[in-house]
Design a protein around this motif. Structure first.
Motif, PDB file in Angstrom:
ATOM      1  N   VAL B  73       5.891   2.003   0.520  1.00 39.66           N
ATOM      2  CA  VAL B  73       5.508   3.390   0.223  1.00 39.66           C
ATOM      3  C   VAL B  73       4.139   3.659   0.854  1.00 39.66           C
ATOM      4  CG1 VAL B  73       4.937   4.981  -1.635  1.00 39.66           C
ATOM      5  CG2 VAL B  73       6.840   3.417  -1.896  1.00 39.66           C
ATOM      6  N   SER B  74       3.937   4.883   1.369  1.00 38.80           N
ATOM      7  CA  SER B  74       2.618   5.174   1.942  1.00 38.80           C
ATOM      8  C   SER B  74       1.598   5.269   0.821  1.00 38.80           C
ATOM      9  CB  SER B  74       2.619   6.493   2.692  1.00 38.80           C
ATOM     10  OG  SER B  74       3.902   6.862   3.043  1.00 38.80           O
ATOM     11  N   PRO B  75       0.361   4.844   1.095  1.00 44.28           N
ATOM     12  CA  PRO B  75      -0.653   4.888   0.040  1.00 44.28           C
ATOM     13  C   PRO B  75      -0.945   6.334  -0.372  1.00 44.28           C
ATOM     14  CG  PRO B  75      -1.598   4.235   2.156  1.00 44.28           C
ATOM     15  CD  PRO B  75      -0.121   4.249   2.338  1.00 44.28           C
ATOM     16  N   VAL B  76      -1.258   6.516  -1.663  1.00 36.35           N
ATOM     17  CA  VAL B  76      -1.607   7.843  -2.159  1.00 36.35           C
ATOM     18  C   VAL B  76      -3.132   7.954  -2.096  1.00 36.35           C
ATOM     19  CG1 VAL B  76      -1.467   9.417  -4.109  1.00 36.35           C
ATOM     20  CG2 VAL B  76       0.391   7.824  -3.664  1.00 36.35           C
ATOM     21  N   ALA B  77      -3.640   8.632  -1.044  1.00 37.07           N
ATOM     22  CA  ALA B  77      -5.084   8.637  -0.799  1.00 37.07           C
ATOM     23  C   ALA B  77      -5.909   9.163  -1.984  1.00 37.07           C
ATOM     24  CB  ALA B  77      -5.386   9.421   0.475  1.00 37.07           C
ATOM     25  N   GLY B 153       1.815   2.392  -1.920  1.00 33.61           N
ATOM     26  CA  GLY B 153       1.853   1.038  -1.362  1.00 33.61           C
ATOM     27  C   GLY B 153       1.062   0.955  -0.091  1.00 33.61           C
ATOM     28  N   LEU B 154       1.501   0.057   0.783  1.00 35.11           N
ATOM     29  CA  LEU B 154       0.737  -0.196   2.004  1.00 35.11           C
ATOM     30  C   LEU B 154       1.303   0.538   3.209  1.00 35.11           C
ATOM     31  CD1 LEU B 154       0.311  -4.005   1.392  1.00 35.11           C
ATOM     32  CD2 LEU B 154      -1.379  -2.212   1.034  1.00 35.11           C
ATOM     33  N   GLY B 155       2.460   1.167   3.046  1.00 36.34           N
ATOM     34  CA  GLY B 155       3.044   1.913   4.151  1.00 36.34           C
ATOM     35  C   GLY B 155       3.545   1.043   5.287  1.00 36.34           C
ATOM     36  N   LEU B 156       3.940  -0.187   4.997  1.00 35.39           N
ATOM     37  CA  LEU B 156       4.449  -1.099   6.031  1.00 35.39           C
ATOM     38  C   LEU B 156       5.968  -0.959   6.140  1.00 35.39           C
ATOM     39  CD1 LEU B 156       2.324  -4.167   4.935  1.00 35.39           C
ATOM     40  CD2 LEU B 156       1.974  -2.765   6.973  1.00 35.39           C
TER      41      LEU B 156
END
Lengths: 336, 430
Positions: B73-77, B153-156
Motif C-alpha cells: 500500500v502507498s504510504p499515507v503522508a 505501507g511502503l508502496g513496493l
C-alpha cells in the motif's frame, strides 16, 4: 479522596463480574483437567461440549416458559439444567464409544487423541448450529438484580452504586455446590478414589483391579455435567451464542494449565487468576482514580491498561509467565 | 503409483466444477486450493517432519496478510506526518524495555531483588510506552478515518509481500518458539493457540496498522485488471478470434494468471521440501520425531532443530497468507477464524497424509474443494430428496436453511473416518 466510593466502584466493576467469570472458567477448566488426568489428552471439543449441553438447557427453558412453568425469582433454566446434563452425557458417551474407545484400545499417542478431538469439535460444531442456528439468544428470566445500584445508594448514602445481578450470585452459589460435590465425590467415594488412583498411576490402578472402562465412563459423565453447568452459567450471565464457547477455550485451557493440568484444585485457582487478571487489566480505572484523587480532579485518559479486545491476550500472557517459572503450573500438574 | 492417480482424480473434480458450474468457479477452487495446499505444506513441515503441534496457523496466515498491506500500500503522508516517527519511537521503547528486562533477569543474582527490579522496569517501561504510543495512535487514526486513518505501507511491488509475509510469520514463530518449545507438546499447542488469538486481536484493533475491522480495500495486484483487459484492443481481438465473450474471458484470464503465479510458488516450495526431506537434515528430523530421547543421546540438539523447523513451517504459512490476501485484493482482519485457518488446515494435512508433501498438497486441494462444494452438493441432494414436498413447506425450508452447517459436520466426519480407518492419510509417508 473518597476511599469508600472508590472501593464500591472497584467492587462493582471488577470484583463482582470477575468472581462470576472466574467461577465459570473454573468449572470449565475442571472438565478439561479431568479429561487430561484420566484420558490424558487436551480436549479441543470441550468448548463445543459446553455449547451442546447449554443448547439443551436453552431449548428446554423455552419450552418450560411456554408451559408457564417458572421458578419465581430464579431463572427457569435451573429446572432444565439436569436434562441438559443428561443430553450432554448421552452425547459424550456415544462419542466415547464410537470414537475415543478405539484409540484407547490401540494405545495411540496422546497427541493423536488431541487431533481426534478436533474432528469431534468440527462435528459437534455442525450439529449445534443445525439445531439452534448461530443467533445470539438470551434465556435468562426471573429477577434481574439482587441488589440494584439505586437501592445500594439509598441504603448506604454513597454516591457510587453497587449492582449485583441474580446470575452472578447464582453462578457463585452453583459453583460452590458443584465444586463441593466434585471434591466429595473424588475424595470420599470409592469410585472417586479409583478415578484418582487411575489418574495418578495407571498401571498400579489396573493391578489393584480397577476397571478402566468404568473409570472412563464416569469421567465423561462428570465432565458432561461440569461442561453443561459452566456453559449454562456463562449463558445465563451473558447470552448464548454458539461460537462464544469455542472462543472460551483459550481462557479455559489457560486456567487449567496455569493451575497445573490434572489438578482440580489448580483448575479452580487458575480460573480465578485468569478471570481477575483479564478484568483488572482491561477495566478503565478512570472512575476509581477520580475518587482517589483530590476533589474536582479528573484524569485525562480512561486509565485503562489494555483495550477490552485484548482480554484473550491477557490469559495467554499469564499462561506464559506462569509456565516460564513453574513449567507444570501452580499446583504441580501431570505430564504425559 | 497412487500419487499420480489421486492427482488426476483431483484434476477431474476441478474440471467437474468447470463443466457443471462454471470455469470461473473451477479456477476459484483451484486458486484457493493451491494456497491451502501451501498452508498444509507448512503444517506438514512442522507436524509431519518434526511432530510439532501448531494450532496457531491462523495467526501466521494473518501476519502474511498484514505483510501485503505493509509492503504494497502507498504510504499515507499526512498520517506519517501526524504520528509516524512517534509510533516508531514507541515501538523501539517497547523492544528496549523488554530487552532490558530480559538482560537484567539474566545478569542479576537470584533473589527477591531481581524480581522487584525486573518488575519495576516492565511497569515503568509500559507507562512510558503508552505515554508515547497513545497520542501518536490518536493522531494517525484521526487522519481521514473513513478512507485512511492508518500509516499505509511502503508502496513496493505486491509480489515482494510474499517473502515479507514469510519473514513476519517466521519472526513471530521465533518468539513463540523461544518461550514455549522447551515445554511439553500440549503446552506448545495451547501456546500457539494463544499467539494466534493475539495476532488476530492486534490486527482487529490496531487501526493505525491495519485499519482494523474497517478493512484495507483495493490492494495492488500482480496481474492485470479485468476492466483494462476488456478495453485493450489486443485482448478483445484475441477473444474474438477464439470466439469467447471478452467479459468472461477477462475474468478467466486474470484467474489463470494467478494460478500460474501460485503454481510457480508451490513447485518451488515442494521441490525445496522434497530436497530437505531426503537430505541428512530430513532424516535427522524424522529421527528426532520418532525418538527424541535416542536422537538426543546421539548428540542432536533437539530444541534447536525444533526451533528451526517451527520457524520454517510458520514462514510457509505466512507466505500462503500473503498470497491469499493478494488474491482477495483486501485485508479483512475479522475473517481470520481459527476454524477455517487452523483446524481446517489440520484436516487437510491429516487427510492428505502427514509426513508426505504430495499428500499435504493433495489434502489441501481436496479438503478445500469439499469446503466449497459441500454446500451446493447438499442443497442439490436436499432439493432432489424433498422435490415431492410443497416448495413452501416449512420442513423443506428448515432443512435447506440447515444445510449450510453441513460443512463443519462433513469436515469432522472425514477427519474422524480417515483417522480411524486410514490414519496415515490418502498418501502415506514412505
Amino acid at each position: 479522596m473518597d476511599i469508600l466510593n472508590a472501593l464500591v466502584a472497584f467492587t462493582n466493576f471488577v470484583i463482582v463480574p470477575a468472581s462470576a467469570y472466574g467461577a465459570q472458567l473454573a468449572i470449565g477448566a475442571l472438565g478439561v483437567t479431568l479429561i487430561y488426568g484420566i484420558l490424558r489428552f487436551s480436549n479441543f471439543a470441550h468448548g463445543e461440549t459446553m455449547a451442546f449441553g447449554t443448547m439443551f438447557v436453552l431449548l428446554l427453558t423455552a419450552l418450560l416458559q411456554q408451559w408457564g412453568i417458572s421458578l419465581g425469582p430464579l431463572p427457569t433454566a435451573l429446572l432444565a439444567l439436569p436434562f441438559g446434563i443428561a443430553a450432554a452425557a448421552a452425547f459424550v458417551l456415544i462419542t466415547d464409544r464410537t470414537v475415543y474407545k478405539f484409540y484407547r484400545r490401540v494405545k495411540a499417542a496422546p497427541v493423536m487423541l488431541v487431533i481426534v478431538s478436533m474432528g469431534v469439535m468440527f462435528m459437534m460444531n455442525g450439529i449445534i448450529r443445525m439445531i439452534v442456528g448461530t443467533d445470539d439468544r438470551r434465556f435468562t428470566d426471573g429477577a434481574r438484580f439482587i441488589m440494584k445500584a439505586r437501592e445500594f445508594k439509598e441504603m448506604t448514602g454513597l454516591s457510587e452504586g453497587l449492582a449485583i445481578k441474580t446470575t452472578q450470585v447464582l453462578t457463585l452459589v452453583v459453583a460452590v455446590i458443584t465444586v463441593a460435590l466434585l471434591f466429595w465425590f473424588l475424595n470420599k467415594t470409592r469410585t472417586g478414589k479409583s478415578m484418582r488412583a487411575y489418574s495418578d498411576n495407571e498401571d498400579l490402578a489396573l493391578l489393584s483391579g480397577i476397571n478402566p472402562e468404568r473409570v472412563v465412563t464416569i469421567t465423561w459423565l462428570v465432565v458432561a455435567a461440569l461442561a453443561t453447568v459452566a456453559g449454562t452459567l456463562y449463558g445465563l450471565d451473558k447470552s448464548f451464542k454458539p461460537f462464544v464457547f469455542m472462543q472460551l477455550l483459550l481462557p479455559i485451557f489457560a486456567s487449567a494449565i496455569v493451575g497445573g493440568l490434572g489438578s482440580p484444585l489448580g483448575a479452580i485457582a487458575g480460573g480465578f487468576l485468569i478471570a481477575f487478571s483479564e478484568v483488572t487489566l482491561t477495566y478503565a480505572f478512570k472512575k476509581v482514580v477520580t475518587y482517589l484523587g483530590p476533589d474536582g480532579w479528573v484524569p485525562d485518559s480512561l486509565v485503562q491498561l489494555l483495550s477490552t479486545d485484548y482480554k484473550f491476550a491477557v490469559s495467554f500472557a499469564i499462561l506464559i509467565i506462569v509456565l516460564l517459572f513453574k513449567p507444570t503450573g501452580l499446583f504441580k500438574g501431570q505430564s504425559v | 503409483m497412487k500419487t499420480p492417480i489421486y492427482f488426476a482424480l483431483m484434476g477431474l473434480l476441478i474440471v467437474g466444477v468447470g463443466v457443471f458450474e462454471s470455469w470461473n468457479n473451477a479456477l476459484f477452487v483451484l486458486n484457493f486450493g493451491l494456497i491451502s495446499a501451501i498452508m498444509a505444506l507448512g503444517v506438514n513441515l512442522q507436524w509431519g517432519y518434526a511432530g510439532l503441534f501448531n494450532v496457531g496457523v491462523v495467526g501466521f496466515v494473518a501476519l502474511g496478510g498484514l505483510a501485503v498491506v505493509i509492503t504494497s500500500v502507498s504510504p499515507v503522508a499526512p498520517a506519517w506526518q501526524a504520528g509516524g516517527p512517534r509510533i516508531l519511537l514507541a515501538l523501539l521503547i517497547m523492544v528496549g524495555v523488554i530487552t532490558a528486562a530480559i538482560m537484567m533477569w539474566r545478569r542479576l543474582p537470584k533473589g527477591a531483588m531481581r524480581g522487584l527490579i525486573v518488575g519495576a522496569i516492565l511497569i515503568v517501561g509500559f507507562f512510558v510506552f503508552r505515554e508515547t504510543f497513545d497520542p501518536a495512535v490518536a493522531a494517525i487514526e484521526a487522519v481521514n478515518p473513513a478512507q485512511q486513518g492508518f500509516l499505509g505501507g511502503l508502496g513496493l511491488p505486491v509480489l515482494l509481500a510474499w517473502p515479507v509475509g514469510g519473514l513476519f510469520a517466521a519472526g513471530a514463530a521465533w518468539l513463540i518458539a523461544k518461550t514455549a518449545l522447551g515445554l511439553r507438546s500440549d503446552y506448545l499447542a495451547i501456546a500457539t493457540l494463544g499467539i494466534g488469538e493475539i495476532i488476530i486481536a492486534v490486527l482487529k484493533n490496531e487501526d493505525w496498522l491495519s485499519r482494523g475491522v474497517k478493512n484495507v480495500n483495493g490492494l495492488p495486484r500482480p496481474v492485470p485488471y479485468e476492466v483494462d483487459l476488456q478495453q485493450s484492443e489486443g485482448f478483445v481481438g484475441w477473444m474474438e478470434r477464439i470466439g469467447a465473450d471478452p467479459v468472461i474471458g477477462s475474468t478467466i484470464f486474470v484467474k489463470l494468471c494467478y494460478a500460474a503465479l501460485f503454481l510457480a510458488v508451490i513447485i518451488l516450495i515442494v521441490s525445496l521440501m522434497q530436497l530437505a526431506l531426503n537430505s541428512p537434515w530430513g532424516r535427522m528430523m524424522r529421527a528426532i520425531r520418532d525418538n527424541e530421547i535416542a536422537a538426543e543421546a546421539m548428540g542432536k540438539d533437539v530444541t534447536k532443530r525444533h526451533l528451526q523447523i517451527f520457524v520454517l513451517g510458520a514462514a510457509i504459512c505466512g507466505i500462503a497468507g500473503a498470497m491469499m490476501t493478494t488474491l482477495d485484493g483486501q485485508l479483512t482482519p475479522a475473517s481470520y477464524q481459527p476454524l477455517r485457518y487452523t483446524f481446517l488446515i489440520w484436516v487437510m494435512v491429516i487427510v492428505g497424509g502427514s509426513g508426505n508433501n504430495w499428500g499435504a498438497v493433495l489434502g489441501g486441494m481436496f479438503i478445500w474443494f469439499l469446503w466449497v462444494e459441500v454446500e451446493p452438493i447438499s442443497i442439490f441432494l436436499v432439493s432432489v430428496l424433498t422435490s415431492g414436498m410443497d416448495a413452501t413447506s416449512p420442513l423443506r425450508e428448515a432443512i435447506l436453511e440447515r444445510v449450510a452447517y453441513m460443512r463443519p459436520l462433513t469436515m469432522g466426519l472425514i477427519l474422524l473416518l480417515v483417522l480411524r480407518f486410514s490414519p496415515r492419510g490418502l498418501l502415506p509417508e514412505k
